[in-house]
Design an enzyme around this catalytic site. Structure first.
Site, PDB file in Angstrom:
ATOM      1  N   GLY A  74       0.814  -1.205   0.000  1.00  0.00           N
ATOM      2  CA  GLY A  74       0.000   0.000   0.000  1.00  0.00           C
ATOM      3  C   GLY A  74       0.846   1.252   0.000  1.00  0.00           C
ATOM      4  O   GLY A  74       2.034   1.224   0.326  1.00  0.00           O
ATOM      5  N   ASP A  75       0.206   2.346  -0.378  1.00  0.00           N
ATOM      6  CA  ASP A  75       0.851   3.649  -0.291  1.00  0.00           C
ATOM      7  C   ASP A  75      -0.203   4.684   0.071  1.00  0.00           C
ATOM      8  O   ASP A  75      -1.323   4.642  -0.435  1.00  0.00           O
ATOM      9  CB  ASP A  75       1.518   4.046  -1.607  1.00  0.00           C
ATOM     10  CG  ASP A  75       2.259   5.370  -1.461  1.00  0.00           C
ATOM     11  OD1 ASP A  75       3.363   5.358  -0.885  1.00  0.00           O
ATOM     12  OD2 ASP A  75       1.715   6.415  -1.863  1.00  0.00           O
ATOM     13  N   THR A  76       0.173   5.588   0.952  1.00  0.00           N
ATOM     14  CA  THR A  76      -0.714   6.671   1.354  1.00  0.00           C
ATOM     15  C   THR A  76      -0.068   7.992   0.993  1.00  0.00           C
ATOM     16  O   THR A  76       1.067   8.264   1.404  1.00  0.00           O
ATOM     17  CB  THR A  76      -1.010   6.604   2.867  1.00  0.00           C
ATOM     18  OG1 THR A  76      -1.599   5.337   3.157  1.00  0.00           O
ATOM     19  CG2 THR A  76      -1.965   7.703   3.297  1.00  0.00           C
TER      20      THR A  76
END
Length: 196
Positions: A74-76
């Site tokens: 994931g990436d935020t």
């Protein structure tokens, strides 16, 4: 001879303790944790949502997957308009981010990629609108000094003291922390991970 492991095993492509804690909320514990080493520099004119999605895909692809393993990455990304606010490296950067976010709406894009047992990659994007109250100089200085925002996208941690700055949120609260749980659960189930 050891018995073969039962069922698929989950590899979390992140060393973030926040993502591990969020997975625990839905009853998931990674069997293996890998911190993928990728270049996180935004491409020229890359939009924030596309940036978050690209990083999630690249992080997942960077993990060496063993038979029987499902990979979650994931990436935020915090965005003020088209501007990407990266991780704050020190208190000065935290303060600069908070001054930009003070009294304004911003968007937190949380992208995830899951690679299933058969190697098929599935992707989801959660975009959440967040608005901070107008912050005083003292509030900005105190928050920057506490150290909580260092290493966080946009210079703040919504699960900590910065929760007191949020006067509006539309979308996924867990996505703002670092992993949108509704989308993550759906993708992991689709990939064959048994989740109750």
């Amino acid at each position: 001879m050891a018995a073969p492991p039962c069922g698929p095993r989950l590899v979390l492509a992140s060393s973030s303790p926040r993502r591990r804690a969020l997975l625990a909320q839905i009853g998931v514990t990674p069997d293996r944790i890998v911190s993928p080493d990728i270049d996180e520099t935004p491409a020229r004119d890359e939009k924030p949502a596309a940036y978050a999605q690209r990083l999630a895909r690249e992080k997942a692809a960077a993990v060496a997957r063993n038979p029987g393993e499902i990979v979650l990455a994931g990436d935020t990304t915090v965005a003020l308009g088209r501007r990407i606010l990266g991780q704050a490296h020190d208190a000065g950067e935290v303060a600069r981010c908070l001054k930009m976010l003070s009294g304004r709406r911003h968007t937190v894009h949380s992208a995830i990629t899951v690679i299933a047992l058969d190697g098929q990659a599935r992707h989801r994007l959660s975009s959440t609108i967040v608005r901070f109250k107008r912050l005083t100089e003292d509030e900005i200085a105190c928050y920057a000094a506490c150290g909580e925002g260092v290493g966080k996208a946009g210079g703040y941690a919504v699960q900590g003291r910065a929760a007191g700055f949020v006067d509006f949120l539309a979308g996924s609260p867990s996505g703002v922390v670092g992993l949108p749980l509704f989308e993550t659960r759906a993708l992991l189930r689709a990939a064959g991970l048994p989740i109750g």
